[in-house]
Design an enzyme around this catalytic site. Sequence first.
Site, PDB file in Angstrom:
ATOM      1  CG  ASP A  31      -2.119   0.856   1.095  1.00  0.00           C
ATOM      2  OD1 ASP A  31      -2.074   1.802   0.292  1.00  0.00           O
ATOM      3  OD2 ASP A  31      -3.122   0.598   1.770  1.00  0.00           O
ATOM      4  CG  ASP A  32      -0.208   4.900  -0.019  1.00  0.00           C
ATOM      5  OD1 ASP A  32      -1.018   4.476  -0.870  1.00  0.00           O
ATOM      6  OD2 ASP A  32      -0.473   5.809   0.772  1.00  0.00           O
ATOM      7  CB  CYS A  69      -5.989   2.241  -1.877  1.00  0.00           C
ATOM      8  SG  CYS A  69      -6.866   3.557  -1.023  1.00  0.00           S
ATOM      9  CE  LYS A 121      -6.442   0.056   1.834  1.00  0.00           C
ATOM     10  NZ  LYS A 121      -5.526   1.185   1.623  1.00  0.00           N
ATOM     11  CG  HIS A 123     -10.202   0.755   1.107  1.00  0.00           C
ATOM     12  ND1 HIS A 123      -9.169   1.675   1.048  1.00  0.00           N
ATOM     13  CD2 HIS A 123     -11.317   1.495   1.346  1.00  0.00           C
ATOM     14  CE1 HIS A 123      -9.634   2.884   1.242  1.00  0.00           C
ATOM     15  NE2 HIS A 123     -10.932   2.802   1.418  1.00  0.00           N
ATOM     16  CG  HIS A 209      -1.893   3.875   3.695  1.00  0.00           C
ATOM     17  ND1 HIS A 209      -2.252   4.795   4.652  1.00  0.00           N
ATOM     18  CD2 HIS A 209      -2.650   4.161   2.605  1.00  0.00           C
ATOM     19  CE1 HIS A 209      -3.178   5.604   4.169  1.00  0.00           C
ATOM     20  NE2 HIS A 209      -3.434   5.245   2.917  1.00  0.00           N
ATOM     21  CG  ASP A 268      -2.298   0.741  -3.090  1.00  0.00           C
ATOM     22  OD1 ASP A 268      -1.182   1.298  -2.999  1.00  0.00           O
ATOM     23  OD2 ASP A 268      -3.198   0.921  -2.247  1.00  0.00           O
ATOM     24  CG  ASN A 269      -1.646   4.368  -4.424  1.00  0.00           C
ATOM     25  OD1 ASN A 269      -2.702   3.919  -3.962  1.00  0.00           O
ATOM     26  ND2 ASN A 269      -0.701   4.888  -3.651  1.00  0.00           N
ATOM     27  CE  LYS A 300      -3.108   7.352  -1.660  1.00  0.00           C
ATOM     28  NZ  LYS A 300      -3.099   6.939  -0.227  1.00  0.00           N
TER      29      LYS A 300
END
Length: 444
Positions: A31-32, A69, A121, A123, A209, A268-269, A300
Site C-alpha cells: 500500500d502506497d 487504493c 486490507k 477497502h 501506508h 496499489d499506487n 499518489k
Amino acid sequence: MKNLICICGFAIFSTIGSAQQKPNIVFIVADDMGWADIGYHNSEIRSPNLDKLAKTGVELDYHYVQPQCTPTRVALMTGQYPTRISAKNAQAHNEETYPIGTQIMPHMFKDMGYTTAIMGKWHMGCLEQWGPKHHGFDYSYGSYAGAVGMYDHRYTLTKKPYSITWHRNHELVEEEGHVTDLVRKEAVEYIHKNKDKPFFLYLPFHAVHVPLVEKDPKWNEMNKHIQWDDRRLMASAVSHLDDAVGQVVQALDDAGIRENTVIIFTSDNGAWRIHKGDIYPAPDPALSRFSFNHPMRGWKIDIYEGGMRVPAFVNWPAKLKPYKLKTPMHVIDWMPTLADLLDYKGEDKYNWEGVDMWKSIESQYEVDDKREFYFVWGENRTWEGLRYGDWKIVRKKNNGVYSKWELFNLENDPYEAQNLASSESLKLNDLVLRFDKQKQNDKL
C-alpha cells in the site's frame, strides 16, 4: 478471451489437469509503496526478500495501476477500469464498490476448484454487508476499511460506522500486535493448513501506508544509514513488510509447495508526498520527505507516471526465467492473464477489459503493441489521462476548469519533463479522440 499477443513455435504451459498440477497463487499488494521505496530501485532501501523475488522472477518494468487504493483494487478484482462500474470508484471510498454477484477474481479460482482467502486490507465496501466473504472468498481476515492504526487496528475514528473494522471471517475481533505481523502470521498458518489443495491467497498488506509506527528497534537499526528521521521510518516499514513477505515465502518452502506457487507483487499506487498526521488512531506522526517516486514525476492520485507506474514482479520457480519485461501492462490485465495460466474456460461470465499477458511473461516476448491505457482519478474527475503506444496525455481540473492537455513521449521522455502539446498537435488530437471514446464507457 481477449488476447493481443501472438507467439509462434513456442511451447506454452500445458493445460492444467489434476489438482496437483494447479499452481497456487499468492497475490501480494503493498500500500502506497513508491517507485523508489524498494531496494531493487533504490539501494538505500533494505528489502532483500522482495529484491530476490524480483531478481529471480519477471520484473514488470511498466506495470500500471490506478492512482489510489480502492480504484486499483476494483480494477484488479474485476479486470475493468473502476469507473465502468461507478463514478465513485474513481477514488478511495468506504461504500459498496460493486454489487454482490459481480464476477470477480476469487470466483474464477473457485470455478477451478481452488480455495480462496484474503488477509489484510479489503477497502472495497467497508462494512460486513459488503465484505469479502460475500464476494467469493472462503476465508477473510484483516480490515474491511483502508488504513488502520498499526497497533490500534481501527480506521480513522471520525468516520463511523467504519472505524471498528478488524475481523476474521466477518466476526469482529480484538487482537494485539502490529498489523503487518498479524497479517503475516495468518497467511503462514493458512499456507500450512491448505498445502494439499490449490489455493488463491490474496495478501493486500496495510504497509507501507500511514500511519507509520515501528516499535521494534531492529527495523530502525537496519536503516540507521538513513539520516532523515521520516525517511528512515518509512524505510523501516518497508523492511518490516519485506520480512513478512520473506516469512510467507519460507512457509511455502517449508510446506513443499514453493516451486508450484506463483507469487505476484505490486503496489496499489505511487508514493504519497506528505502526511499531516493525527488522522488515524494514535500514534499517527506527521511526515514529510518520507516516500519517493524518483525519478518519476508525480505522486499518489496524480496521473503522471509517479502516481501509477509502480514496483511489480511475478515469480514462479517452476516456469519463469528471470528477466525484465518492458512491455506496458495494467492491473486490469491480471484477470485474463491468470485465466490463461489456468486454462480457464468460463471467461464469458466476465466483462474484462484487460489483455492476456501470460505468454509474454512466460516467453520473454516483448510485445510491440499500441494499446490504450485509460486513467481517471476523483469522483469529479480531477485528473484524466490516456496512454497510447509511447504517447500520453494528462490534464487536471482546478476550480472546476480543466487545464490544457499535456502531451508526453514516454519513450524519449519517461519522466514527463517536456510537454509536446504545441508541437505535436496531430498526435495530441488523436489521443484526445481516443480518450473521449474511452470516457463514453464510464458511469459518469
